[in-house]
Design a protein around this motif. Sequence first.
Motif, mmCIF file in Angstrom:
data_model
loop_
_atom_site.group_PDB
_atom_site.id
_atom_site.type_symbol
_atom_site.label_atom_id
_atom_site.label_comp_id
_atom_site.label_asym_id
_atom_site.label_seq_id
_atom_site.Cartn_x
_atom_site.Cartn_y
_atom_site.Cartn_z
ATOM 1 N N ASP A 1 45.253 43.202 -77.265
ATOM 2 C CA ASP A 1 45.590 42.370 -76.638
ATOM 3 C C ASP A 1 44.804 40.985 -76.204
ATOM 4 O OD1 ASP A 1 48.225 43.646 -76.035
ATOM 5 O OD2 ASP A 1 48.052 44.911 -74.671
ATOM 6 N N VAL A 2 43.834 41.717 -76.327
ATOM 7 C CA VAL A 2 42.510 40.678 -75.491
ATOM 8 C C VAL A 2 42.069 39.334 -76.573
ATOM 9 C CG1 VAL A 2 40.224 40.522 -74.844
ATOM 10 C CG2 VAL A 2 41.919 42.293 -73.586
ATOM 11 N N ARG A 3 41.995 40.359 -77.921
ATOM 12 C CA ARG A 3 42.103 39.104 -79.264
ATOM 13 C C ARG A 3 42.950 38.449 -79.340
ATOM 14 N NH1 ARG A 3 40.915 44.264 -81.168
ATOM 15 N NH2 ARG A 3 38.744 44.754 -80.950
ATOM 16 N N ALA A 4 44.266 38.685 -79.416
ATOM 17 C CA ALA A 4 45.762 37.524 -79.310
ATOM 18 C C ALA A 4 45.225 36.643 -77.938
ATOM 19 C CB ALA A 4 46.646 38.718 -79.437
ATOM 20 N N PHE A 5 45.071 37.417 -76.728
ATOM 21 C CA PHE A 5 45.167 35.939 -76.137
ATOM 22 C C PHE A 5 43.987 34.952 -76.142
ATOM 23 C CE2 PHE A 5 43.215 34.696 -72.203
ATOM 24 C CZ PHE A 5 43.904 33.437 -71.324
ATOM 25 N N LEU A 6 43.356 35.697 -76.269
ATOM 26 C CA LEU A 6 41.815 34.535 -76.525
ATOM 27 C C LEU A 6 42.405 33.676 -77.704
ATOM 28 C CD1 LEU A 6 38.929 37.030 -75.993
ATOM 29 C CD2 LEU A 6 39.410 34.861 -74.504
ATOM 30 N N LYS A 7 42.994 34.494 -78.874
ATOM 31 C CA LYS A 7 43.396 33.010 -79.902
ATOM 32 C C LYS A 7 44.422 32.426 -79.731
ATOM 33 C CE LYS A 7 41.417 34.065 -83.950
ATOM 34 N NZ LYS A 7 40.791 33.069 -84.341
ATOM 35 N N ASP A 8 45.307 32.603 -78.674
ATOM 36 C CA ASP A 8 45.838 31.917 -77.716
ATOM 37 C C ASP A 8 45.261 30.600 -77.094
ATOM 38 O OD1 ASP A 8 48.667 31.718 -77.930
ATOM 39 O OD2 ASP A 8 49.163 32.716 -76.464
ATOM 40 N N ALA A 9 44.579 31.524 -76.371
ATOM 41 C CA ALA A 9 43.312 30.304 -75.657
ATOM 42 C C ALA A 9 43.221 29.289 -76.257
ATOM 43 C CB ALA A 9 42.698 30.809 -74.136
ATOM 44 N N GLU A 10 42.208 30.193 -77.337
ATOM 45 C CA GLU A 10 42.091 28.941 -78.172
ATOM 46 C C GLU A 10 43.114 27.935 -78.707
ATOM 47 O OE1 GLU A 10 38.898 28.935 -82.629
ATOM 48 O OE2 GLU A 10 40.543 30.266 -81.905
ATOM 49 N N GLN A 11 44.356 28.125 -79.172
ATOM 50 C CA GLN A 11 45.586 26.980 -79.553
ATOM 51 C C GLN A 11 45.251 26.306 -78.777
ATOM 52 O OE1 GLN A 11 48.176 30.422 -81.229
ATOM 53 N NE2 GLN A 11 46.887 29.942 -83.336
ATOM 54 N N GLN A 12 45.459 26.664 -77.097
ATOM 55 C CA GLN A 12 45.621 25.503 -76.499
ATOM 56 C C GLN A 12 44.944 24.716 -75.802
ATOM 57 O OE1 GLN A 12 48.310 25.724 -74.215
ATOM 58 N NE2 GLN A 12 49.065 26.924 -75.913
ATOM 59 N N HIS A 13 43.300 24.788 -76.555
ATOM 60 C CA HIS A 13 42.201 24.318 -76.483
ATOM 61 C C HIS A 13 40.806 24.844 -75.238
ATOM 62 C CE1 HIS A 13 43.502 21.838 -80.324
ATOM 63 N NE2 HIS A 13 44.385 21.640 -79.854
ATOM 64 N N TRP A 14 41.516 25.716 -74.164
ATOM 65 C CA TRP A 14 41.367 26.137 -73.194
ATOM 66 C C TRP A 14 39.727 26.736 -73.788
ATOM 67 C CZ3 TRP A 14 45.367 30.020 -70.932
ATOM 68 C CH2 TRP A 14 46.372 29.383 -70.769
#
Length: 87
Positions: A70-83
Amino acid sequence: MSQIPRFRRGFRFQWEPAQDCYVLLYPEGMVKLNGSAGAILDQVDGQRDVEAIIAALQQQFPDAGDLGADVRAFLKDAEQQHWIELS
C-alpha cells in the motif's frame, strides 16, 4: 524499491489545524490529505528510502498488517501526481 522520496520544489507538507488534517500546499492551491496519506507523507524527509519509511510505519501501526504494497502504491501515485520525486 530503494528510492528516496522528496517533495517536489514548490510543495510544502504541513498539519493544517483549520482543516484538522495534513495538507500539501503548492502555488496553485492545496491538497487535503486523508489520514493514511498524511501518515505516509509525514515520513518523507528526503533522507530515508521507501523501505525505511515502510519500516517506520509498520512500527507506528503494528496492527495494520503488511503495509509495504500500500505504501509503495501510494508513493507511486504521489509521484504521478507530481507531489514527490523518487530518486
